[in-house]
Design a protein around this motif. Structure first.
Motif: not given
Length: 412
Positions: A245-255, A300-311
């Protein structure tokens, strides 16, 4: 196909317990997110966040077996009331610690260990209490409703935690958890007493050994424990969510990251009616665990927050399919006088995997990086679950039992 909610309409005490634990689950997920976030903020180390899982596992392993034996020997309602009160105190301690100018990291680990130890008594009591509030025909629906309760909280709780931490702070976040324990305490206080079944054994090593002997004699139970532990020990990624989350948006991304798996689980739960018609329940657990591993590999291969969320959504859906069938297997095969002790063994199996998995991914992330720690774990999960098929052939072939009227009565 849709979720069966009839147990909520037909059984008052089950309805009260369900509502109370639903509220408590929301609060627990606030702490579930806030605690590792606070540790990461104070230490900036994923390895130390991963160590939290080990610290929680040790007291859980000590207390869970005794908690199961107590659940079979004592009034399960009374035992749960004590647990709720102690967990409330733990949440208050976290809130007070977070108000200090410099929060104590050792105290965070001590309180986490204490609450994990209490959960070793709480979970077997709750899981063994629930089947006594409904009929055996309600058990598949109860498994789905229990999953719905957990996934609803797991979706909204982490998202709410991210907002609370960012806007209102950690003391408020931990304080809300304490309030939810008070609500669940009142709900449990309102149900009838549930004394032990006739002929219940006194608490002791012999009663614990009886539970292990029963589990060892049932290949369908051994399979649920082994497959779940393999899948989650290798592929649990949550310890690296704060760093991710620190790499991809902080506190909001952690949620979003903590909620994503529960979104997939929630979708599966809503459309869980089809599970009644699946007879190859062992195979369903294995296949779902393999899909979980593949989804974590893709994470592990995802490069963006939306892709990570989909996985993570796909992973959560697969994990819920596995969980629904595992809970149904447990509920339909375990006699009432052993439910507490078997629930303790179940708790050790499904809690040990995530706690060990978080320790693994945290330490590997420090040494090999985030992506490799996640990807290698997913691949190891797939290989390990595939290996379970020839090792546990009876579980792979396990089918839904045909219960007679006598069996249905004995099961409750």
């Amino acid at each position: 196909m849709l979720l069966d909610v009839s147990p909520l309409r037909q059984h008052r005490d089950f309805r009260l317990v369900f509502i109370g634990q639903l509220v408590s689950a929301f609060g627990s997920f606030l702490t579930y997110v806030a605690l590792p976030v606070q540790i990461y903020d104070l230490t900036r180390s994923s390895a130390i966040v991963g160590l939290l899982g080990t610290v929680q596992l040790v007291p859980l392993a000590i207390t869970a077996l005794w908690g199961g034996a107590l659940a079979d020997a004592l009034d399960r309602r009374r035992l749960l009331l004590w647990c709720e009160a102690l967990l409330l105190c733990g949440s208050l301690a976290l809130a007070v610690n977070s108000m200090l100018p410099r929060a104590s990291v050792p105290l965070l680990f001590v309180v986490a260990a204490f609450m994990s130890a209490v959960n070793g008594f709480h979970t077997p009591s709750l899981e063994s209490l629930t089947p006594r509030l409904v009929t055996v025909d309600d058990l598949p629906a109860v498994s789905a409703l229990t999953s719905l309760r957990g996934t609803s909280a797991a979706i909204a709780g982490p998202a709410l935690a991210g907002l609370c931490i960012a806007t209102l702070g950690l003391p408020f976040t931990f304080g809300v958890d304490a309030i939810t324990y008070a609500v669940s305490f009142l709900a449990l206080f309102a149900i009838r007493s549930l004394p032990p079944t006739e002929g219940a054994k006194a608490v002791g090593f012999s009663s614990i050994a009886e539970g292990f002997a029963y589990a060892a004699s049932r290949p369908e139970l051994i399979g649920t424990y082994v497959v779940d532990m393999v899948a989650l020990t290798f592929a649990m990624p949550m310890a690296v969510f704060p760093a991710l989350a620190a790499q991809r948006g902080g506190s909001v991304a952690i949620g979003y990251l903590y909620s994503a798996m529960s979104v997939g689980a929630f979708i599966i739960t809503l459309f869980s009616g089809w599970t009644r018609n699946v007879r190859r329940r062992g195979a369903a657990v294995v296949i779902a665990a393999m899909i979980w591993g593949l989804a974590i590999t893709a994470l592990g291969y995802s490069k963006s927050l939306p892709t990570a969320i989909a996985c993570l959504i796909i992973a959560g859906a697969a994990d819920m399919v596995s969980g629904l069938f595992r809970m149904t297997i447990w509920n339909e095969t375990i006699p009432s006088h052993l439910r507490g002790r078997m629930a303790a063994i179940e708790q050790l199996s499904y809690m040990s995997g995530p706690l060990l998995g978080n320790a693994r991914v945290g330490f590997m992330a420090e040494r090999f990086g985030l992506a490799r720690s996640i990807t290698w774990g997913g691949l190891a999960c797939v290989a390990g679950v595939m290996a379970c098929v020839p090792i546990l052939p009876a579980f792979w072939r396990y089918r839904k039992p045909n219960l007679s009227s006598a069996d249905r009565t004995a099961a409750t």
